[in-house]
Design an enzyme around this catalytic site. Structure first.
Site, PDB file in Angstrom:
ATOM      1  N   LYS A  86       0.867  -1.181   0.000  1.00 49.41           N
ATOM      2  CA  LYS A  86       0.000   0.000   0.000  1.00 49.41           C
ATOM      3  C   LYS A  86       0.903   1.230   0.000  1.00 49.41           C
ATOM      4  O   LYS A  86       1.690   1.435   0.933  1.00 49.41           O
ATOM      5  CB  LYS A  86      -0.825  -0.005   1.278  1.00 49.41           C
ATOM      6  CG  LYS A  86      -2.304  -0.070   1.044  1.00 49.41           C
ATOM      7  CD  LYS A  86      -3.014  -0.043   2.370  1.00 49.41           C
ATOM      8  CE  LYS A  86      -4.458   0.231   2.165  1.00 49.41           C
ATOM      9  NZ  LYS A  86      -5.154   0.383   3.453  1.00 49.41           N
TER      10      LYS A  86
HETATM   11  C1  E4P Z   1      -8.541   0.798   3.709  1.00 45.36           C
HETATM   12  O1  E4P Z   1      -7.768   0.476   2.830  1.00 45.36           O
HETATM   13  C2  E4P Z   1      -8.389   2.055   4.449  1.00 45.36           C
HETATM   14  O2  E4P Z   1      -7.108   2.177   5.000  1.00 45.36           O
HETATM   15  C3  E4P Z   1      -9.431   2.189   5.529  1.00 45.36           C
HETATM   16  O3  E4P Z   1     -10.662   1.716   5.056  1.00 45.36           O
HETATM   17  C4  E4P Z   1      -9.531   3.631   6.034  1.00 45.36           C
HETATM   18  O4  E4P Z   1     -10.649   3.741   6.857  1.00 45.36           O
HETATM   19  P1  E4P Z   1     -10.916   5.021   7.804  1.00 45.36           P
HETATM   20  O5  E4P Z   1     -11.203   6.194   6.931  1.00 45.36           O
HETATM   21  O6  E4P Z   1     -12.110   4.596   8.612  1.00 45.36           O
HETATM   22  O7  E4P Z   1      -9.695   5.232   8.647  1.00 45.36           O
END
Ligand code: E4P
Length: 223
Positions: A86
């Site tokens: 990521k």
């Molecule tokens: C997924 O890849 C993201 O990191 C995650 O869904 C972020 O979620 P949040 O906005 O609730 O922190």
């Protein structure tokens, strides 16, 4: 379309994987710290890979190009087939993504994206996944469905390989809207996945049917 699990809680992942609906997993530094998984990162990620048997995203925390590439190589070496790096969108993100995908054969998920512009650049750089943050876009007062729909249209028109993962899902309706807008994948936390399964009217219906059956059984009319 597919559902990924947005979690690093091995117990919850194990429980939900048994439902047979999970094709991958996503984590981020906040999720890993909240789940108490950051200290044993390699062990936890390896366990998640074994459970999910699909792509598992692990996010870079380094902030310079060389350090990000070194960290990405370290994570990918844990399981090159399943681990997806990521890459947070920003300064060096496109260069890192392009190098990982084209030179090193390491899959990427460019993350924290709030706009079509960002997603388009990430897809052009060669990302395998582009992550659009539904809840966080809404927090700013914009419509995440427009971002998803325009990104999907561009990916299809230009025949790019990127798949849209919609994350930052806060409500069960977000899942429906994100998929209908054109997401290839939604990544959903265990509490929301459990809510998706539940409906008060279903509970009442099942209870009604089972009561009628029990009453007949108690009267000796069912053998
Ligand atoms: C997924 O890849 C993201 O990191 C995650 O869904 C972020 O979620 P949040 O906005 O609730 O922190």
């Amino acid at each position: 379309m597919a559902i990924f699990i947005d979690s690093s809680n091995v117990t919850e992942i194990e429980e939900i994987v048994r439902w047979g609906i999970i094709s991958g997993a996503t984590t981020n530094p906040k999720i890993l710290c909240q789940d108490g998984a950051c200290g044993e990162l390699k062990t936890v990620i390896t366990k998640i890979v074994k459970l999910v048997k699909g792509p598992v995203s692990v996010e870079l925390t380094e902030e310079t190009c060389d350090a990000m590439l070194a960290q990405a190589k370290k994570f990918a070496a844990w399981d090159k087939e399943h681990i997806v790096i990521k890459v947070p969108i920003g300064g060096d993100a496109l260069r890192v993504t392009h190098t990982l995908e084209k030179e090193l054969g390491i899959k990427t998920n460019v993350t924290c994206m709030m706009s079509f512009n960002q997603a388009y650049l990430a897809a052009l750089a060669g990302a395998t996944y582009v992550s659009i943050f539904f809840g966080r876009i809404k927090d700013m007062g914009y419509d995440p469905c427009e971002v998803i729909a325009s990104t999907r249209e561009m990916i299809d028109d230009e025949n790019l390989k990127a798949k849209i993962i919609t994350g930052s899902i806060r409500h069960i309706m977000d899942v429906n809207e994100a998929l209908l807008a054109g997401s290839h994948i939604v990544t959903v936390t265990p509490p929301i996945l459990k809510k998706m399964l539940w409906n008060p009217s279903s509970e009442l219906s099942v209870a009604e049917f089972n009561k009628i059956w029990r009453d007949m059984k108690n009267k000796g009319q069912i053998r």
